[in-house]
Write an enzyme that holds these catalytic residues in place. Structure first.
Site, PDB file in Angstrom:
ATOM      1  CG  ASN A 140      -8.406   9.360  -1.495  1.00  0.00           C
ATOM      2  OD1 ASN A 140      -7.611   8.705  -0.813  1.00  0.00           O
ATOM      3  ND2 ASN A 140      -9.657   9.561  -1.116  1.00  0.00           N
ATOM      4  CG  ASN A 200      -1.994   0.974   1.281  1.00  0.00           C
ATOM      5  OD1 ASN A 200      -2.604   1.154   2.313  1.00  0.00           O
ATOM      6  ND2 ASN A 200      -2.302   1.647   0.181  1.00  0.00           N
ATOM      7  CG  ASN A 216      -1.388   0.002   5.602  1.00  0.00           C
ATOM      8  OD1 ASN A 216      -1.021  -0.499   6.667  1.00  0.00           O
ATOM      9  ND2 ASN A 216      -2.052  -0.686   4.697  1.00  0.00           N
ATOM     10  CG  ASN A 234     -11.085   5.422   6.742  1.00  0.00           C
ATOM     11  OD1 ASN A 234     -11.342   4.629   7.632  1.00  0.00           O
ATOM     12  ND2 ASN A 234     -10.061   5.250   5.943  1.00  0.00           N
ATOM     13  CB  CYS A 249      -4.700   6.278   4.905  1.00  0.00           C
ATOM     14  SG  CYS A 249      -3.891   4.823   4.174  1.00  0.00           S
ATOM     15  CD  GLU A 279      -7.698   1.869   0.470  1.00  0.00           C
ATOM     16  OE1 GLU A 279      -7.412   3.067   0.278  1.00  0.00           O
ATOM     17  OE2 GLU A 279      -6.967   1.109   1.115  1.00  0.00           O
ATOM     18  CG  ASN A 332     -12.352   3.049   2.320  1.00  0.00           C
ATOM     19  OD1 ASN A 332     -11.863   3.445   1.272  1.00  0.00           O
ATOM     20  ND2 ASN A 332     -12.346   3.787   3.419  1.00  0.00           N
ATOM     21  CB  CYS A 382      -6.999  -1.397   3.423  1.00  0.00           C
ATOM     22  SG  CYS A 382      -8.027  -0.067   4.083  1.00  0.00           S
ATOM     23  N   GLY A 383      -4.981  -0.682   6.246  1.00  0.00           N
ATOM     24  CA  GLY A 383      -4.922  -0.789   7.699  1.00  0.00           C
ATOM     25  C   GLY A 383      -6.259  -0.542   8.366  1.00  0.00           C
TER      26      GLY A 383
END
Length: 295
Positions: free
Chosen positions: A78, A25, A89, A172, A87, A227, A205, A236-237
């Protein structure tokens, strides 16, 4: 950023960047603390383009924090230029770089989604790992946000093999769908329809997960996340955290420790007794260089 920027100072013109990733990622990170860096959407798209630019899932910009309790602020863009709330990660990668620069083992990052504490976890097989200490997940439909209570969605969020989602906000919005065979799902085709549903005012997401047999006291999940604004990522963390929360709150497991396998590798998620969450995974620096002028 030190120590990376010191190696190339004076060797090229433009804006210095670091390409970093967590399990594939990947992110293009720019230090905007001394000189403001506010790129336009078209320039962000060019930077993140994998054929015409550096290539990345998002552009990250470090800034001086607005909150007195934070060490550094991180803006997340993004590929379409829209600014994301958070986000995980990206947070782990930015935290690692800041800690390397500061010579510290912990940092508080400020994001649009709130303050996040990060700590150096360990080094596994020569690869550094960073942990995030996260606030509890939010499941209230208004905070996701949804257009109304999930029980009233009347099929708006079901499509093909994706049905009965669990909605969770990790800073998110996420919808998590559990399927019996993760490999049999055409995720981009199915998830894109759901993601663009009118029931999601800010989109979401879309996570597609398969619960695997546990290994000791550790639950095992396979997961892929489609996402916003419509891309598959290697990892995706926040999606891993959302899937772990969804697995427990939907009654699929009572485990509190998870290993979440994604295309780029595995993340560890721990659900604490006070509902806080610890996310741990690898970070890496791929390369660094200079962006051409043109913000």
């Amino acid at each position: 950023m030190e120590p990376y920027s010191a190696a190339v100072q004076g060797n090229a013109a433009g804006t210095f960047f670091i390409k970093t990733h967590g399990l594939g990622n990947d992110f293009v990170l720019v230090d905007g603390r001394k000189q403001v860096f506010r790129p336009q959407a078209a320039y962000i798209a060019q930077i993140c383009d994998r054929h015409l630019g550096v290539g990345g899932d998002q552009l990250l910009v470090l800034e001086v924090p607005l909150n007195a309790g934070a060490d550094v602020r991180m803006r997340i863009y993004n590929v379409d230029g829209a600014e994301a709330q958070t986000c995980f990660n990206a947070t782990r990668c930015a935290a690692f770089l800041w800690m390397q620069e500061a010579g510290k083992t912990s940092v508080i990052l400020e994001t649009l989604g709130g303050l996040i504490e990060a700590r150096m976890a360990d080094v596994e097989n020569g690869v550094p790992r960073v942990s995030l200490y996260l606030a509890p997940a939010v499941t209230d439909w208004q905070a996701i946000p949804l257009a109304g209570p999930l029980k009233n969605h009347a099929g708006s969020l079901n499509h093909g093999p994706l049905s009965e989602p669990f909605a969770v906000n990790m800073g998110n919005p996420h919808l998590v769908y559990f399927v019996p065979d993760y490999d049999a799902v055409n995720v981009p085709r199915e998830a894109a329809v759901v993601q663009n549903s009118g029931y999601l005012p800010e989109q979401a997401n879309i996570g597609v997960a398969e619960l695997l047999p546990s290994e000791g006291d550790e639950a095992q999940l396979k997961l892929v996340v489609y996402e916003r604004p419509g891309i598959l990522t290697e990892a995706c963390g926040s999606g891993a955290c959302a899937a772990a929360v969804a697995a427990v709150r939907s009654g699929r497991t009572n485990q509190k420790n998870f290993r979440v396998f994604m295309p780029g590798g595995a993340l560890q998620v721990t659900l604490c007794a006070d509902d806080r969450i610890i996310l741990t995974g690898d970070v890496a620096v791929a390369f660094y260089g200079f962006l051409p002028d043109g913000t």
